[in-house]
Write an enzyme that holds these catalytic residues in place. Structure first.
Site, mmCIF file in Angstrom:
data_model
loop_
_atom_site.group_PDB
_atom_site.id
_atom_site.type_symbol
_atom_site.label_atom_id
_atom_site.label_comp_id
_atom_site.label_asym_id
_atom_site.label_seq_id
_atom_site.Cartn_x
_atom_site.Cartn_y
_atom_site.Cartn_z
ATOM 1 N N ASN A 37 -17.672 -4.369 -9.799
ATOM 2 C CA ASN A 37 -18.598 -4.870 -10.835
ATOM 3 C C ASN A 37 -17.883 -5.466 -12.046
ATOM 4 O O ASN A 37 -18.435 -6.320 -12.730
ATOM 5 C CB ASN A 37 -19.635 -3.811 -11.232
ATOM 6 C CG ASN A 37 -19.027 -2.591 -11.862
ATOM 7 O OD1 ASN A 37 -17.842 -2.331 -11.687
ATOM 8 N ND2 ASN A 37 -19.819 -1.842 -12.589
ATOM 9 N N LYS A 48 -6.178 -0.246 -4.501
ATOM 10 C CA LYS A 48 -7.107 -0.574 -3.414
ATOM 11 C C LYS A 48 -8.392 -1.027 -4.118
ATOM 12 O O LYS A 48 -9.091 -0.237 -4.752
ATOM 13 C CB LYS A 48 -7.399 0.659 -2.539
ATOM 14 C CG LYS A 48 -8.318 0.370 -1.368
ATOM 15 C CD LYS A 48 -9.722 0.929 -1.598
ATOM 16 C CE LYS A 48 -10.657 0.611 -0.447
ATOM 17 N NZ LYS A 48 -11.230 -0.742 -0.566
ATOM 18 N N GLU A 105 -14.144 7.839 -12.810
ATOM 19 C CA GLU A 105 -15.177 7.176 -13.627
ATOM 20 C C GLU A 105 -16.294 6.810 -12.659
ATOM 21 O O GLU A 105 -16.147 5.882 -11.870
ATOM 22 C CB GLU A 105 -14.610 5.894 -14.255
ATOM 23 C CG GLU A 105 -13.376 6.088 -15.083
ATOM 24 C CD GLU A 105 -13.687 6.492 -16.512
ATOM 25 O OE1 GLU A 105 -14.875 6.561 -16.876
ATOM 26 O OE2 GLU A 105 -12.740 6.772 -17.253
ATOM 27 N N CYS A 134 -22.079 0.515 -15.047
ATOM 28 C CA CYS A 134 -22.231 1.977 -15.038
ATOM 29 C C CYS A 134 -22.889 2.474 -16.312
ATOM 30 O O CYS A 134 -23.652 3.430 -16.281
ATOM 31 C CB CYS A 134 -20.872 2.636 -14.833
ATOM 32 S SG CYS A 134 -19.642 2.015 -15.973
ATOM 33 N N GLU A 160 -29.340 6.744 -9.977
ATOM 34 C CA GLU A 160 -28.893 5.523 -10.647
ATOM 35 C C GLU A 160 -29.387 4.295 -9.877
ATOM 36 O O GLU A 160 -29.237 4.233 -8.649
ATOM 37 C CB GLU A 160 -27.351 5.504 -10.683
ATOM 38 C CG GLU A 160 -26.787 4.235 -11.300
ATOM 39 C CD GLU A 160 -25.263 4.159 -11.209
ATOM 40 O OE1 GLU A 160 -24.686 4.611 -10.196
ATOM 41 O OE2 GLU A 160 -24.659 3.639 -12.153
HETATM 42 P P1 NAP Z 1 -17.929 2.787 -4.244
HETATM 43 O O1 NAP Z 1 -18.638 2.482 -2.992
HETATM 44 O O2 NAP Z 1 -17.554 4.185 -4.513
HETATM 45 O O3 NAP Z 1 -16.668 1.848 -4.262
HETATM 46 C C1 NAP Z 1 -15.717 1.896 -5.307
HETATM 47 C C2 NAP Z 1 -14.341 1.764 -4.705
HETATM 48 O O4 NAP Z 1 -14.061 2.935 -3.949
HETATM 49 C C3 NAP Z 1 -14.204 0.603 -3.733
HETATM 50 O O5 NAP Z 1 -12.901 0.098 -3.812
HETATM 51 C C4 NAP Z 1 -14.418 1.294 -2.378
HETATM 52 O O6 NAP Z 1 -13.862 0.568 -1.309
HETATM 53 C C5 NAP Z 1 -13.671 2.572 -2.624
HETATM 54 N N1 NAP Z 1 -14.004 3.697 -1.779
HETATM 55 C C6 NAP Z 1 -15.204 4.287 -1.606
HETATM 56 N N2 NAP Z 1 -15.088 5.346 -0.778
HETATM 57 C C7 NAP Z 1 -13.789 5.441 -0.435
HETATM 58 C C8 NAP Z 1 -13.029 6.324 0.392
HETATM 59 N N3 NAP Z 1 -13.601 7.345 1.030
HETATM 60 N N4 NAP Z 1 -11.709 6.095 0.540
HETATM 61 C C9 NAP Z 1 -11.111 5.079 -0.096
HETATM 62 N N5 NAP Z 1 -11.774 4.204 -0.896
HETATM 63 C C10 NAP Z 1 -13.091 4.382 -1.068
HETATM 64 O O7 NAP Z 1 -18.754 2.300 -5.511
HETATM 65 P P2 NAP Z 1 -19.722 1.068 -5.610
HETATM 66 O O8 NAP Z 1 -21.060 1.597 -5.260
HETATM 67 O O9 NAP Z 1 -19.225 -0.129 -4.942
HETATM 68 O O10 NAP Z 1 -19.583 0.814 -7.168
HETATM 69 C C11 NAP Z 1 -20.563 1.006 -8.055
HETATM 70 C C12 NAP Z 1 -20.485 2.382 -8.676
HETATM 71 O O11 NAP Z 1 -19.399 2.444 -9.572
HETATM 72 C C13 NAP Z 1 -21.712 2.683 -9.505
HETATM 73 O O12 NAP Z 1 -22.156 3.999 -9.278
HETATM 74 C C14 NAP Z 1 -21.223 2.546 -10.912
HETATM 75 O O13 NAP Z 1 -21.970 3.233 -11.860
HETATM 76 C C15 NAP Z 1 -19.819 2.994 -10.799
HETATM 77 N N6 NAP Z 1 -19.007 2.494 -11.902
HETATM 78 C C16 NAP Z 1 -18.544 3.368 -12.815
HETATM 79 C C17 NAP Z 1 -17.790 2.922 -13.900
HETATM 80 C C18 NAP Z 1 -17.257 3.885 -14.919
HETATM 81 O O14 NAP Z 1 -16.326 3.535 -15.621
HETATM 82 N N7 NAP Z 1 -17.759 5.079 -15.016
HETATM 83 C C19 NAP Z 1 -17.515 1.579 -14.031
HETATM 84 C C20 NAP Z 1 -17.994 0.700 -13.069
HETATM 85 C C21 NAP Z 1 -18.742 1.189 -12.002
HETATM 86 P P3 NAP Z 1 -14.780 -0.375 -0.374
HETATM 87 O O15 NAP Z 1 -15.334 -1.445 -1.238
HETATM 88 O O16 NAP Z 1 -13.797 -0.863 0.618
HETATM 89 O O17 NAP Z 1 -15.853 0.513 0.202
#
Ligand code: NAP
Length: 457
Positions: A132, A155, A229, A263, A360
């Site tokens: 994002n 990654k 995060e 987020c 969320e």
């Molecule tokens: P996500 O599915 O958890 O993906 C985030 C990253 O983690 C991606 O690079 C993903 O790779 C990787 N990933 C997920 N599971 C993994 C595993 N088991 N092993 C290795 N890598 C793994 O999150 P998203 O849904 O795309 O992102 C949105 C989320 O991020 C929202 O909930 C948002 O609120 C949160 N966010 C939080 C912040 C903060 O600072 N608190 C900032 C921005 C976003 P792949 O893409 O290859 O699956």
């Protein structure tokens, strides 16, 4: 794991990237670990500071190029992508300027002798980052750790490989030594193997609870320090004494920036009875005016979501909320376009048993709650699995600060929407994760606080 850019506005494949092989992973680990050892030996902080400033200069020189890459990868407005790149330049400059101060040894008071602690590198950091903010999320980890002397392996999300590659190109162009930063188009298994490797000392993830829990589990099993995060369901509290004209100005950026995929977006608007109807009318009016369209067009307000799957997920969440009694005050109509558009939608009458209540929504959806008074507003804000950010509106600053202090969250914004600056710590509590990024607090995350003590004789 397939790394590919599919333009969210056209849904056409732009480019697919090859995964790293196990041999390339091993080579990256060797290089990063050697870089860590070299920095421990030579501590060339002055040179690294110059290099980080160079990164900032390159970002400012070529910000349109990087912004274009980001928009093509994940669909955000070009103007928002430009802002993201410029913020990255500021973050780079901030940590380069602050490095000496933040790394200075810290004296400790004890009557038993002379004591201080050194602030030293702890080793190679493995970062897992989301799509994002494809540049900003990476810079938040890279800039401080580069100053500390912790090499970084990345990654990135599989839907934004163009940005991951562009960040690597930026680092190479700044003539930063091999091993300082390495982007890896890695599988989940390869990530797990790398985290378990003794040459990696810490891991951080920004992303979902699912991703965070998976990475933290591997880190825990291997006794690696971690920082997470995660998501948020931030409350935006409007008190009786809020300036409603001021509130109206903030609605669009607070919820529709990056098509709501932030987020710290304001997701739950909690309004006392006095201002409820006025606020619903204002949100509906703002969302009606929010034109969706081409993210490259400067008149567009609502960008497409990052992927076809993201669109499907958000529409399913709205449908489930409505099935469970939520009322649609505006929106929730199909948009006939190949892009991943979701119409800005306003939902009211969400009861505690509605699945939406504690979930969320990563899209342009405002949930508005009516509460009888301030106490009820605070209780509702805190009745959440998340605790990332939040907003309080009141014309009485002391009143707003007092209410903000009662919210169980990591960040509170008063009379404004969410923001992020290099010098302000960013992070949450509860299911929103642990640890902080940015500011001196974030800088310290992967520092080895090395105690040195000489007792008096
Ligand atoms: P996500 O599915 O958890 O993906 C985030 C990253 O983690 C991606 O690079 C993903 O790779 C990787 N990933 C997920 N599971 C993994 C595993 N088991 N092993 C290795 N890598 C793994 O999150 P998203 O849904 O795309 O992102 C949105 C989320 O991020 C929202 O909930 C948002 O609120 C949160 N966010 C939080 C912040 C903060 O600072 N608190 C900032 C921005 C976003 P792949 O893409 O290859 O699956």
């Amino acid at each position: 794991m397939v790394y590919k850019t599919v333009n969210p506005y056209t849904n056409e494949l732009v480019k697919e990237y090859a995964n790293v092989t196990d041999a390339q992973m091993e080579a990256a680990l060797v290089q990063a670990y050697n870089r860590y050892q070299a920095w421990r030996r030579d501590n060339n902080l002055v040179q690294r500071k110059m290099q980080l400033h160079r990164v900032a200069d390159l970002l400012r020189r070529d910000y349109d190029h990087y912004a274009q890459v980001i928009t093509t990868d994940m669909g955000k407005l070009f103007s928002e992508a430009q802002g993201e790149v410029l913020l990255c330049a500021d973050i780079a400059d901030y940590f380069a300027d602050k490095a000496e101060e933040f790394l200075a040894p810290q004296p400790l008071k004890t009557e038993k002798g002379e004591a201080y602690y050194l602030k030293q590198a702890s080793g190679v950091i493995f970062a897992v980052e989301p799509w994002n903010f494809p540049f900003y999320q990476v810079m938040r980890v890279f800039a401080p750790n580069f100053m500390i002397g912790n090499p970084m392996l990345l990654k990135h999300a599989s839907i934004c490989p163009g940005s991951a590659q562009a960040f690597q190109d930026l680092i190479n162009e700044a003539e930063i030594e091999a091993g300082a930063f390495t982007n890896l188009f890695a599988s989940y298994d390869q990530v797990a193997t790398a985290i378990a490797d003794r040459r990696v000392s810490g891991v951080c993830l920004t992303g979902s609870e699912r991703g965070g829990a998976a990475i933290a589990k591997i880190a825990g099993e291997n006794l690696k320090k971690s920082s997470l995060e995660l998501g948020g369901n931030d409350a935006f509290i409007i008190l009786d004494d809020a300036d409603m004209d001021e509130v109206a100005q903030v609605i669009t950026p607070a919820r529709l920036y990056n098509a709501g995929q932030v987020c710290t977006s304001s997701k739950r608007f909690i309004v006392t009875e006095k201002n409820y109807q006025r606020f619903v009318d204002d949100v509906v009016a703002s969302f009606k005016m929010a034109k969706w369209g081409d993210p490259m067009d400067e008149t567009t307000v609502v960008a497409p979501l990052s992927s076809a799957q993201a669109k499907k997920d958000v529409l399913a969440q709205i449908a489930s909320a409505v099935e469970n009694g939520a009322q649609v005050a505006f929106g929730n109509q199909a948009i006939n376009h190949p892009g991943n558009f979701v119409m800005p939608t306003v939902l009211t009458d969400i009861t505690k048993d509605n699945p939406l209540y504690n979930t969320e929504v990563f899209g342009p959806v405002a949930e508005i709650y009516c509460v009888k008074d301030e106490e009820a507003a605070i209780a509702l804000a805190n009745d959440s699995s998340y605790g990332l950010g939040g907003t309080v509106f009141s014309m009485n600053l002391d009143h707003a600060k007092a209410v903000a202090a009662k919210i169980e969250t990591g960040m509170s914004f008063i009379n404004s929407g969410w923001t992020s600056l290099p010098e302000l710590p960013f992070g949450g509590i509860k299911n929103s994760g642990y640890g902080r990024e940015l500011s001196q607090l974030g800088f310290n995350t992967f520092i080895n606080e090395h105690l040195v003590f000489k007792p008096y004789q």
